[in-house]
Design an enzyme around this catalytic site. Structure first.
Site, short mmCIF file in Angstrom:
data_model
loop_
_atom_site.label_atom_id
_atom_site.label_comp_id
_atom_site.label_asym_id
_atom_site.label_seq_id
_atom_site.Cartn_x
_atom_site.Cartn_y
_atom_site.Cartn_z
N SER A 141 0.85 -1.19 0.00
CA SER A 141 0.00 0.00 0.00
C SER A 141 0.88 1.23 0.00
O SER A 141 2.01 1.21 0.51
CB SER A 141 -0.87 0.01 1.26
OG SER A 141 -1.37 1.30 1.51
N TYR A 154 -1.55 -0.77 10.12
CA TYR A 154 -1.67 -1.11 8.69
C TYR A 154 -0.40 -0.68 7.95
O TYR A 154 0.17 -1.45 7.17
CB TYR A 154 -2.90 -0.40 8.13
CG TYR A 154 -3.19 -0.66 6.67
CD1 TYR A 154 -3.77 -1.86 6.25
CD2 TYR A 154 -2.91 0.30 5.70
CE1 TYR A 154 -4.04 -2.09 4.91
CE2 TYR A 154 -3.18 0.08 4.35
CZ TYR A 154 -3.75 -1.12 3.96
OH TYR A 154 -4.02 -1.34 2.63
P1 NAD Z 1 -11.49 -5.89 0.07
O1 NAD Z 1 -11.91 -5.65 1.47
O2 NAD Z 1 -12.46 -5.70 -1.03
O3 NAD Z 1 -10.84 -7.33 -0.10
C1 NAD Z 1 -10.01 -7.89 0.86
C2 NAD Z 1 -9.81 -9.34 0.54
O4 NAD Z 1 -9.02 -9.93 1.57
C3 NAD Z 1 -11.13 -10.11 0.50
O5 NAD Z 1 -11.08 -11.05 -0.55
C4 NAD Z 1 -11.15 -10.81 1.85
O6 NAD Z 1 -11.88 -12.02 1.85
C5 NAD Z 1 -9.67 -11.08 2.05
N1 NAD Z 1 -9.36 -11.31 3.47
C6 NAD Z 1 -9.52 -10.46 4.51
N2 NAD Z 1 -9.12 -11.06 5.65
C7 NAD Z 1 -8.71 -12.30 5.32
C8 NAD Z 1 -8.18 -13.40 6.04
N3 NAD Z 1 -8.01 -13.37 7.37
N4 NAD Z 1 -7.86 -14.52 5.36
C9 NAD Z 1 -8.03 -14.59 4.03
N5 NAD Z 1 -8.51 -13.58 3.29
C10 NAD Z 1 -8.85 -12.46 3.92
O7 NAD Z 1 -10.27 -4.91 -0.13
P2 NAD Z 1 -9.29 -4.62 -1.34
O8 NAD Z 1 -9.23 -3.16 -1.46
O9 NAD Z 1 -9.62 -5.44 -2.53
O10 NAD Z 1 -7.91 -5.11 -0.70
C11 NAD Z 1 -7.03 -6.03 -1.35
C12 NAD Z 1 -5.62 -5.69 -0.94
O11 NAD Z 1 -5.28 -4.39 -1.43
C13 NAD Z 1 -5.40 -5.63 0.58
O12 NAD Z 1 -4.17 -6.22 0.89
C14 NAD Z 1 -5.38 -4.14 0.86
O13 NAD Z 1 -4.65 -3.84 2.00
C15 NAD Z 1 -4.72 -3.63 -0.39
N6 NAD Z 1 -4.94 -2.21 -0.65
C16 NAD Z 1 -6.20 -1.70 -0.85
C17 NAD Z 1 -6.36 -0.35 -1.08
C18 NAD Z 1 -7.71 0.29 -1.30
O14 NAD Z 1 -7.81 1.52 -1.35
N7 NAD Z 1 -8.78 -0.47 -1.47
C19 NAD Z 1 -5.24 0.49 -1.13
C20 NAD Z 1 -3.97 -0.06 -0.94
C21 NAD Z 1 -3.83 -1.41 -0.71
#
Ligand code: NAD
Length: 246
Positions: A141, A154
């Protein structure tokens, strides 16, 4: 023969977009889901529609539990015979003042966002080393690079992912394994859906491109880094943040 990829957290958000991106590119895809089996089965159907000849497998695993991660990797290997790529998308976020963070908040964040990445990399690497070929892509991130206010745990976990990326990239480069990370800024997923209209508008104002990313815009970069077009890139962290952290 198709390449085979394992994607953690593939049932929604960036992970689901990544499953579909790799399906479109002709990979066989195994992906993990944690809480929403219905969403995972829907992603399997969408992937199958994009590539009727491909194989798509949804596996249940909580990534903070090493035994569940090991079992998911073994199942993927059993189904496909080998894995050419691992993509770690599973993650959680939480906003809290640093001084309000409990031990439980801290350990849960580390458990999912950093331990989960360690467990998945450790489980796939023996096969990749044996076949002298592998690509690993980790979703970090922007906050792992710049630090995010009210997201210290985080930010620390995501910075850990960047350190892990670089160290594993150095250790495994001589064995034919490339390891890279992406550092998204704000992406339109469930993770950012909680923002109020006002907070969202203020956030978008700070992004040079003046909008959040669509999940597919992260997935496309992940696929490029996993492809042979990126064959000389390892240990890299690619910002996908609309210019926010430059
Ligand atoms: P999201 O909440 O839509 O998806 C998160 C995913 O992680 C889901 O598929 C969920 O089932 C899975 N997950 C959560 N806890 C879990 C666990 N204990 N075991 C297995 N799976 C688990 O969010 P997203 O935005 O798609 O996030 C995906 C990745 O991108 C994450 O690592 C997040 O930190 C990163 N990210 C997101 C953003 C944003 O703005 N959305 C920005 C930077 C990084």
């Amino acid at each position: 023969m198709n390449d085979h990829v394992l994607i953690t957290g593939g049932s929604r958000g960036i992970g689901a977009a990544t499953v579909l991106e790799f399906a479109r590119a002709g990979y066989d895809v195994a992906f993990t889901w944690n809480s929403r089996e219905d969403a995972a089965l829907d992603v399997v159907q969408q992937a199958q529609a994009l590539n009727p000849g491909g194989r798509f497998v949804a596996l249940h695993a909580d990534v903070s539990d090493s035994a569940q991660v090991n079992a998911a990797v073994q199942e993927a290997l059993q189904q496909f015979g080998s894995l050419q790529a691992l993509i770690c998308c599973a993650g959680i976020a939480q906003q809290k003042l640093f001084t309000d963070l409990t031990d439980e908040d801290w350990h849960r964040m580390m458990g999912v966002d950093l331990d989960g990445v360690f467990y998945a990399c450790r489980a796939v690497l023996p096969g990749m080393i044996r076949q002298k070929y592998g690509r690993i892509l980790l979703v970090s991130s922007m906050w792992g690079q710049t630090g995010g206010s009210c997201e210290v745990h985080y930010s620390a976990a995501k910075a850990g992912v960047i350190g892990l990326t670089k160290a594993v990239a150095r250790e495994l480069a001589p064995r034919g394994v490339r390891v890279n990370a992406v550092a998204p800024g704000f992406v339109e997923t469930d993770m950012t859906a909680k923002l109020s209209e006002k907070a969202r508008a203020a956030t978008e104002e700070q992004i040079p491109l003046k909008r959040m990313a669509r999940p597919e815009e992260v997935a496309g970069v992940v696929r490029f880094l996993a492809s042979d077009a990126a064959s000389y890139i390892t240990g890299e962290v690619v910002r996908v943040d609309g210019g926010m952290a430059m």
